[in-house]
Design a protein around this motif. Structure first.
Motif, PDB file in Angstrom:
ATOM      1  N   UNK A  22       0.854  -1.108  -0.082  1.00 27.31           N
ATOM      2  CA  UNK A  22       0.109  -0.109  -0.048  1.00 27.31           C
ATOM      3  C   UNK A  22       0.789   1.137   0.043  1.00 27.31           C
ATOM      4  N   UNK A  23       1.893   1.248   0.698  1.00 29.69           N
ATOM      5  CA  UNK A  23       2.838   2.219   0.882  1.00 29.69           C
ATOM      6  C   UNK A  23       3.566   2.374  -0.493  1.00 29.69           C
ATOM      7  N   UNK A  24       3.845   1.354  -1.125  1.00 35.31           N
ATOM      8  CA  UNK A  24       4.496   1.471  -2.362  1.00 35.31           C
ATOM      9  C   UNK A  24       3.582   2.063  -3.378  1.00 35.31           C
ATOM     10  N   UNK A  25       2.357   1.493  -3.365  1.00 36.48           N
ATOM     11  CA  UNK A  25       1.471   1.844  -4.433  1.00 36.48           C
ATOM     12  C   UNK A  25       1.225   3.405  -4.249  1.00 36.48           C
ATOM     13  N   UNK A  26       0.980   4.076  -2.967  1.00 39.68           N
ATOM     14  CA  UNK A  26       0.842   5.446  -2.695  1.00 39.68           C
ATOM     15  C   UNK A  26       1.779   6.397  -3.093  1.00 39.68           C
ATOM     16  N   UNK A  27       3.226   5.739  -2.776  1.00 42.63           N
ATOM     17  CA  UNK A  27       4.355   6.561  -3.336  1.00 42.63           C
ATOM     18  C   UNK A  27       4.700   6.700  -4.658  1.00 42.63           C
ATOM     19  N   UNK A  28       4.271   5.514  -5.625  1.00 47.10           N
ATOM     20  CA  UNK A  28       4.551   5.494  -6.814  1.00 47.10           C
ATOM     21  C   UNK A  28       3.833   6.390  -7.655  1.00 47.10           C
ATOM     22  N   UNK A  29       2.300   6.252  -7.278  1.00 45.14           N
ATOM     23  CA  UNK A  29       1.314   7.265  -7.768  1.00 45.14           C
ATOM     24  C   UNK A  29       1.555   8.622  -7.411  1.00 45.14           C
TER      25      UNK A  29
END
Length: 159
Positions: A86-93
């Motif tokens: 979830x952190x990775x998803x939010x960070x990438x977007x």
């Protein structure tokens, strides 16, 4: 310029909250929105998100997550691996959105990742309270959460 950065980071925060609740919904929604103006990400590592193929794959992953979330053996979103996703998803977007807006990808990634943690915690809290206080079965509260994510996500993405 500060207003533009603030506005962009608020937009990133919206995607981050969505990523915290449903990690694949944020990239699926962003991909659809970014495809409207692919030139904003042209020549960047995020360009792939504007492709029709990315939209298809991310949408399928988002739908799969909506289903998988209701299964009894699905781990808590606050466990290290799901939370990391979830952190990775939010960070990438967040980084991609800031890049498209001509803003700092570092700030975008940080805000996207941090708000994904907040979104995960809010979603977990909702599900816990729905079970204990409202006596809703987890799948029912999950469907309600899905509806909120889809409606809010469409608003954030401008779809």
């Amino acid at each position: 310029m500060a207003t533009t950065l603030t506005s962009t980071l608020l937009h990133v925060a919206g995607y981050g909250l969505i990523a915290g609740s449903r990690s694949m919904s944020a990239p699926a929604l962003f991909s659809r929105a970014a495809a409207r103006h692919p030139q904003r990400l042209a020549g960047t590592p995020f360009e792939v998100l504007t492709s029709a193929r990315a939209q298809q794959v991310l949408t399928i992953a988002a739908v799969g997550e909506l289903v998988g979330d209701k299964l009894p053996f699905t781990p808590s979103r606050l466990d290290p691996f799901p939370l990391g996703g979830r952190i990775g998803s939010g960070a990438i977007i967040g980084a991609a959105l800031c890049r498209a807006a001509g803003q700092s990808v570092i700030w975008g990634g940080l805000v996207g990742g941090v708000t994904a943690v907040l979104g995960a915690w809010l979603g977990y809290t909702w599900r816990t309270l729905a079970a204990k206080q409202l006596h809703l079965p987890s799948p029912v509260s999950g469907v309600i959460e899905d509806a909120v994510v889809i409606l809010a996500g469409r608003q954030v993405a401008g779809l």
